[in-house]
Design an enzyme around this catalytic site. Structure first.
Site, PDB file in Angstrom:
ATOM      1  N   HIS A   1       0.925  -1.275   0.065  1.00  0.00           N
ATOM      2  CA  HIS A   1      -0.182  -0.293   0.295  1.00  0.00           C
ATOM      3  C   HIS A   1       0.983   1.331   0.059  1.00  0.00           C
ATOM      4  CE1 HIS A   1      -4.040   2.172   2.034  1.00  0.00           C
ATOM      5  NE2 HIS A   1      -3.293   2.580   1.107  1.00  0.00           N
TER       6      HIS A   1
ATOM      7  N   ARG B   1       2.057   4.240  -0.135  1.00  0.00           N
ATOM      8  CA  ARG B   1       1.777   6.573  -0.041  1.00  0.00           C
ATOM      9  C   ARG B   1       1.660   7.365  -0.636  1.00  0.00           C
ATOM     10  NH1 ARG B   1      -1.128   3.348   4.378  1.00  0.00           N
ATOM     11  NH2 ARG B   1      -2.689   3.320   4.855  1.00  0.00           N
TER      12      ARG B   1
ATOM     13  N   HIS C   1       6.537   4.104   3.678  1.00  0.00           N
ATOM     14  CA  HIS C   1       6.709   2.176   4.007  1.00  0.00           C
ATOM     15  C   HIS C   1       7.096   2.400   3.193  1.00  0.00           C
ATOM     16  CE1 HIS C   1       2.501   2.528   3.374  1.00  0.00           C
ATOM     17  NE2 HIS C   1       2.325   2.969   4.993  1.00  0.00           N
TER      18      HIS C   1
ATOM     19  N   GLU D   1      -3.217  -1.674  -2.763  1.00  0.00           N
ATOM     20  CA  GLU D   1      -3.788  -0.529  -2.283  1.00  0.00           C
ATOM     21  C   GLU D   1      -3.575   0.173  -2.164  1.00  0.00           C
ATOM     22  OE1 GLU D   1      -5.298  -4.278   1.199  1.00  0.00           O
ATOM     23  OE2 GLU D   1      -4.478  -2.364   1.268  1.00  0.00           O
TER      24      GLU D   1
ATOM     25  N   THR E   1      -3.395   4.670   8.575  1.00  0.00           N
ATOM     26  CA  THR E   1      -4.109   3.016   8.088  1.00  0.00           C
ATOM     27  C   THR E   1      -5.394   3.509   7.268  1.00  0.00           C
ATOM     28  OG1 THR E   1      -3.759   0.581   8.280  1.00  0.00           O
ATOM     29  CG2 THR E   1      -4.707   1.358  10.203  1.00  0.00           C
TER      30      THR E   1
ATOM     31  N   HIS F   1      -8.115  -6.413   7.253  1.00  0.00           N
ATOM     32  CA  HIS F   1      -7.295  -5.132   8.163  1.00  0.00           C
ATOM     33  C   HIS F   1      -8.229  -5.377   9.557  1.00  0.00           C
ATOM     34  CE1 HIS F   1      -7.122  -1.188   9.834  1.00  0.00           C
ATOM     35  NE2 HIS F   1      -6.497  -0.789   9.264  1.00  0.00           N
ATOM     36  N   ASP F   2      -7.167  -5.529  10.199  1.00  0.00           N
ATOM     37  CA  ASP F   2      -6.506  -6.885  11.586  1.00  0.00           C
ATOM     38  C   ASP F   2      -7.497  -8.093  11.568  1.00  0.00           C
ATOM     39  OD1 ASP F   2      -6.041  -4.011  12.691  1.00  0.00           O
ATOM     40  OD2 ASP F   2      -8.076  -3.364  13.731  1.00  0.00           O
TER      41      ASP F   2
END
Length: 240
Positions: free
Chosen positions: A43, A45, A50, A70, A100, A190-191
């Site tokens: 992902h 950004r 990251h 993503e 996030t 997610h989680d």
């Protein structure tokens, strides 16, 4: 069988915190594949805090499984995806400063925009997925955007799992059933973790893929990457 795509953003976060190239993002992805992962998710950004855009090109050239990119389809992201041509792109409505992902698309309000973006990606042969809250209406409008899949944003399920897992998963199952009825594939992420993954996988109809990063990488600190990936695969298979 639901596929496991390992999100390696946290590997890049650790690398960037010190500078240099340790841990190596590409090596982590190749090891994840070797240990049984069936896809790699990143992902990137805009601030590249990251995953860097250059990482995405390196990964596309090297990995053998599916690459899932993503992100919010701003111009730079869209250009990246169209240039790299991953197996899948997952559209996420992140603010530029989001720590996030924290919400799904309003596919009714943004339908014209999403239809245009989806069309551009599919013209290049890229499978598209739209990140959604578990809302049947949003699923229906997503289908009208022409997407191939939806990805259910599972934070609310994970938060409510311990108190009442049946109640927590109910809207997700309803949204997934509607997606299947409309001919859409279903992903989730997610989680999700070793505690809640098995129930999610066995309850959600048509679940094709889960993308897991933070929990899996955190578990790998204690358990090792190979063992951790095998444990997650075991949960998806429902094995004892």
């Amino acid at each position: 069988m639901t596929k496991l795509s390992v999100n390696i953003n946290k590997i890049a976060t650790l690398r960037n915190s010190r500078g240099g190239d340790l841990p190596n993002v590409l090596e982590a992805a190749l090891n994840a594949e070797r240990f049984g992962a069936e896809g790699i998710t990143v992902h990137p950004r805009p601030d590249e805090r990251h995953i860097r855009y250059s990482d995405v090109y390196d990964l596309k050239r090297a990995i053998k499984t599916e690459l899932n990119i993503e992100g919010n389809p701003i111009e730079r992201f869209t250009e990246l995806v169209l240039d790299v041509v991953p197996a899948q792109v997952t559209l996420v409505p992140d603010a530029h400063d989001a720590i996030t992902s924290n919400s799904g698309w309003d596919t009714r309000t943004h339908q014209a925009f999403l239809r245009e973006v989806v069309s551009a990606f599919k013209a290049k042969g890229i499978r598209t997925s739209i990140f959604l809250d578990p809302d049947v209406e949003m699923v229906r409008y997503a289908a009208e955007c022409g997407t191939d899949r939806i990805e259910l944003y599972t934070e609310a399920y994970a938060s409510g799992y311990a108190a009442d897992r049946e109640r927590a998963i109910r809207p997700y199952a309803e949204a997934a059933r509607e997606a299947v009825r409309l001919g859409l594939g279903v992903n989730g992420g997610h989680d999700l973790n070793l505690e809640n993954l098995r129930y999610f996988a066995r309850t959600i109809p048509g679940l094709l893929e889960v993308s897991i990063g933070h929990a899996l990488i955190s578990d790998a600190i204690y358990l090792g990457m190979e063992n951790t990936i095998q444990l997650y695969l075991r949960e998806l298979k429902g094995e004892a």
